[in-house]
Design a protein around this motif. Structure first.
Motif, PDB file in Angstrom:
ATOM      1  N   GLN A 256      52.015  41.126  44.632  1.00  0.00           N
ATOM      2  CA  GLN A 256      51.495  40.394  43.472  1.00  0.00           C
ATOM      3  C   GLN A 256      51.596  38.888  43.672  1.00  0.00           C
ATOM      4  OE1 GLN A 256      54.001  42.349  40.575  1.00  0.00           O
ATOM      5  NE2 GLN A 256      52.386  43.773  39.943  1.00  0.00           N
ATOM      6  N   ALA A 257      52.659  38.430  44.346  1.00  0.00           N
ATOM      7  CA  ALA A 257      52.803  37.004  44.637  1.00  0.00           C
ATOM      8  C   ALA A 257      51.723  36.523  45.599  1.00  0.00           C
ATOM      9  CB  ALA A 257      54.190  36.722  45.214  1.00  0.00           C
TER      10      ALA A 257
ATOM     11  N   ARG B 262      48.759  37.540  45.413  1.00  0.00           N
ATOM     12  CA  ARG B 262      47.532  37.694  44.618  1.00  0.00           C
ATOM     13  C   ARG B 262      46.755  38.961  44.956  1.00  0.00           C
ATOM     14  NH1 ARG B 262      45.135  31.502  43.946  1.00  0.00           N
ATOM     15  NH2 ARG B 262      47.042  30.613  43.062  1.00  0.00           N
TER      16      ARG B 262
ATOM     17  N   PRO C 117      45.741  42.347  43.668  1.00  0.00           N
ATOM     18  CA  PRO C 117      45.668  42.775  42.258  1.00  0.00           C
ATOM     19  C   PRO C 117      46.308  44.137  41.984  1.00  0.00           C
ATOM     20  CG  PRO C 117      43.553  43.084  43.303  1.00  0.00           C
ATOM     21  CD  PRO C 117      44.408  42.384  44.316  1.00  0.00           C
TER      22      PRO C 117
ATOM     23  N   GLU D 240      48.533  46.300  39.566  1.00  0.00           N
ATOM     24  CA  GLU D 240      48.918  46.289  38.157  1.00  0.00           C
ATOM     25  C   GLU D 240      49.775  47.497  37.838  1.00  0.00           C
ATOM     26  OE1 GLU D 240      44.924  44.016  36.435  1.00  0.00           O
ATOM     27  OE2 GLU D 240      45.239  46.160  36.051  1.00  0.00           O
TER      28      GLU D 240
END
Length: 232
Positions: free
Chosen positions: A45-46, A48, A50, A52
């Motif tokens: 997530q860091a 980027r 995606p 979730e």
């Protein structure tokens, strides 16, 4: 499994999943702790990617993200097929399993004409498969080479004499009948070859030789080239 490989595998798992996948499920498939998976998810997530979801519920990969496609020519695909077939002839059980996984991944990623080339099995590597060495796991050697970690081995030479050696493994050579470990031997103070079949026991030491692997490999390659020039 190293972190970079683990991150790739997590993306692959989420990309192919049809429903949220929990951290526990991912951890079981990759044979690591759930805590490691939570850290890896945070790292993705860091970066980027995606991803979730949340702990206890599961994770998904948002549509629209994918890894770069594999684009091979017919000749490149045939080279991959033959290389994977050659790996099937080694005595390295883990590497053979990895070769089969690679074939499945490539078959699922390439366009249909190339997928047919992969599945046709028209190219073969013939010959016998050497047995897995009894005293050493070749996967341990490969990890030690990558991590630049010393190994302690009980080794018996061609005359049957046994010695304990602390080695710094730098390369692994697969032959049709055996595998040879190339390493700096702390007993002999030189680079030596050790036949895997003569290793009676092997243990990782936890001691490392950071930054020395490339230098030792270069010395080994230079020495081999020098010997070749003297042949004939």
């Amino acid at each position: 499994m190293r972190k970079a490989s683990r991150l790739f595998e997590i993306i692959q798992i989420l990309r192919l999943a049809r429903k949220p996948v929990t951290g526990a499920e991912i951890a079981e498939r990759l044979e690591v702790t759930v805590r490691s998976i939570y850290r890896d998810i945070a790292a993705l997530q860091a970066m980027r990617v995606p991803v979730e979801g949340e702990r206890g519920i599961g994770y998904i990969l948002r549509p629209g993200f994918d890894l770069p496609p594999l684009m091979f020519s017919i000749e490149e695909t045939e080279a991959v097929v033959l290389a994977l077939a050659l790996l099937e002839r080694t005595g390295d059980t883990e590497l053979r399993a990895a070769a089969r996984r690679v074939g499945d991944k490539i078959a699922g990623a390439v366009p249909p004409p190339l997928r047919q080339t992969l599945s046709a099995r028209a190219l073969h590597a013939w010959g016998t498969t050497p047995p897995q060495p009894e005293g050493i796991d070749l996967a341990t050697v490969r990890r030690a080479i990558r991590d630049e970690e010393k190994l302690v081995i009980d080794y018996r030479d061609e005359y049957g004499r046994g010695t304990e050696r602390t080695i710094r493994p730098i390369a692994l050579i697969y032959y049709s009948e055996t595998a040879n470990i190339v390493a700096w031997c702390e007993l002999r103070k030189a680079i030596r070859n050790f036949r895997a079949g003569r290793v009676e026991a092997c243990e990782a030491t936890g001691a490392h030789f950071p930054g020395e692997g490339d230098r030792l490999r270069q010395a080994w390659i230079s020495g081999w080239a020098e010997n070749q020039r003297g042949v004939g």
